[in-house]
Scaffold this motif. Sequence first.
Motif, PDB file in Angstrom:
ATOM      1  N   LEU A 111       0.790  -1.386  -0.395  1.00 27.91           N
ATOM      2  CA  LEU A 111      -0.370  -0.002  -0.399  1.00 27.91           C
ATOM      3  C   LEU A 111       1.155   1.159  -0.035  1.00 27.91           C
ATOM      4  CD1 LEU A 111      -3.068  -1.003   3.144  1.00 27.91           C
ATOM      5  CD2 LEU A 111      -2.440  -1.888   0.625  1.00 27.91           C
ATOM      6  N   ALA A 112       0.436   2.171  -0.349  1.00 30.38           N
ATOM      7  CA  ALA A 112       1.108   3.558  -0.496  1.00 30.38           C
ATOM      8  C   ALA A 112       0.478   4.404  -0.085  1.00 30.38           C
ATOM      9  CB  ALA A 112       1.902   3.555  -1.729  1.00 30.38           C
ATOM     10  N   VAL A 113       1.240   5.222  -0.138  1.00 31.68           N
ATOM     11  CA  VAL A 113       0.353   7.140   0.249  1.00 31.68           C
ATOM     12  C   VAL A 113       0.426   8.155  -1.075  1.00 31.68           C
ATOM     13  CG1 VAL A 113       0.597   7.771   2.580  1.00 31.68           C
ATOM     14  CG2 VAL A 113       2.614   8.113   1.293  1.00 31.68           C
ATOM     15  N   PRO A 114      -0.077   8.712  -1.209  1.00 36.42           N
ATOM     16  CA  PRO A 114      -0.283   9.615  -3.134  1.00 36.42           C
ATOM     17  C   PRO A 114       0.952  10.469  -2.892  1.00 36.42           C
ATOM     18  CG  PRO A 114      -2.591   9.729  -2.139  1.00 36.42           C
ATOM     19  CD  PRO A 114      -1.887   8.974  -0.844  1.00 36.42           C
ATOM     20  N   GLU A 115       1.795  10.901  -2.929  1.00 32.80           N
ATOM     21  CA  GLU A 115       2.683  11.327  -2.689  1.00 32.80           C
ATOM     22  C   GLU A 115       3.445  10.556  -2.085  1.00 32.80           C
ATOM     23  OE1 GLU A 115       0.397  13.371   0.227  1.00 32.80           O
ATOM     24  OE2 GLU A 115       0.840  11.652   0.132  1.00 32.80           O
ATOM     25  N   ASP A 175      -4.217   7.133   6.363  1.00 34.28           N
ATOM     26  CA  ASP A 175      -5.108   5.923   6.967  1.00 34.28           C
ATOM     27  C   ASP A 175      -4.125   4.201   6.560  1.00 34.28           C
ATOM     28  OD1 ASP A 175      -6.688   7.462   6.909  1.00 34.28           O
ATOM     29  OD2 ASP A 175      -7.903   7.577   5.515  1.00 34.28           O
ATOM     30  N   VAL A 176      -2.545   4.677   6.354  1.00 39.67           N
ATOM     31  CA  VAL A 176      -1.891   3.843   5.908  1.00 39.67           C
ATOM     32  C   VAL A 176      -2.031   2.410   6.796  1.00 39.67           C
ATOM     33  CG1 VAL A 176       0.398   4.317   6.492  1.00 39.67           C
ATOM     34  CG2 VAL A 176      -0.173   2.987   4.196  1.00 39.67           C
ATOM     35  N   ILE A 177      -1.657   2.821   7.589  1.00 37.85           N
ATOM     36  CA  ILE A 177      -1.017   1.814   8.406  1.00 37.85           C
ATOM     37  C   ILE A 177      -2.511   1.441   9.052  1.00 37.85           C
ATOM     38  CG2 ILE A 177      -0.227   1.372  10.899  1.00 37.85           C
ATOM     39  CD1 ILE A 177       1.155   1.589   9.414  1.00 37.85           C
ATOM     40  N   LYS A 178      -4.267   1.868   9.083  1.00 39.17           N
ATOM     41  CA  LYS A 178      -5.663   1.118   8.996  1.00 39.17           C
ATOM     42  C   LYS A 178      -5.782   0.761   8.165  1.00 39.17           C
ATOM     43  CE  LYS A 178     -10.097   3.069   9.202  1.00 39.17           C
ATOM     44  NZ  LYS A 178     -10.874   4.414   9.274  1.00 39.17           N
ATOM     45  N   ALA A 179      -5.549   0.988   6.976  1.00 38.90           N
ATOM     46  CA  ALA A 179      -5.631   0.605   5.689  1.00 38.90           C
ATOM     47  C   ALA A 179      -5.011  -0.898   5.789  1.00 38.90           C
ATOM     48  CB  ALA A 179      -5.261   0.171   4.876  1.00 38.90           C
TER      49      ALA A 179
END
Length: 203
Positions: A111-115, A175-179
């Motif tokens: 998973l990754a953040v948009p940035e 939300d990366v850890i939550k996801a």
Amino acid sequence: MIEVTKEASGLWLVTLNRPGKANALTEDMLQHLAEVFEGAGEARAIILTGQGKVFSAGADLEAARRGLATSPLWERLSAAVAAAPGLTIAALNGTLAGGATGMALACDLRLAVPEAKFFYPVMKLGFLPQPSDPKRMAALIGPARTKLILMGGQKLTADEALQFGLIDRIVAPGDVIKAARELAADALAAQPDIAAGIKTMCL
């Protein structure tokens, strides 16, 4: 610099915690990470993430100059990540660069953040990648796109990485850890041998 939290559910949270240096990895950090994953037989799911705005810049620059860039520790680490019987999730809180790519490629999900950006300038720096990295990358995105990154020196955005199949989902920064926890929930609830069996069947 490596924090490991083991929860009663069987979830392990492994965090690179050197944000002032973009979570660049030293020899000691690589050694510690390899030992964590080699001892993760009882972990039912593992989330690998970083502190701050960068997941990891790869090898620490000074350590790389002293030979860390070609250390067998990188291959040892990625092999240990791949061998973990539980579900492994790379929760990429920011950019992923250089040799640190190997441990993310060895995870089951990314998973990754948009940035986040993704690049691996190994050829430009005068080194070969670790042996398993091109193979794992090519299995995900194909040989041509692997060469685009490793030989063409291209830096991918999160959108491009998702389109290529290098990552599996883009999530909001907070939300990366939550996801990742949500994705781990079924593996944590399942019988460990069933979850490990499914993982083996997917190889």
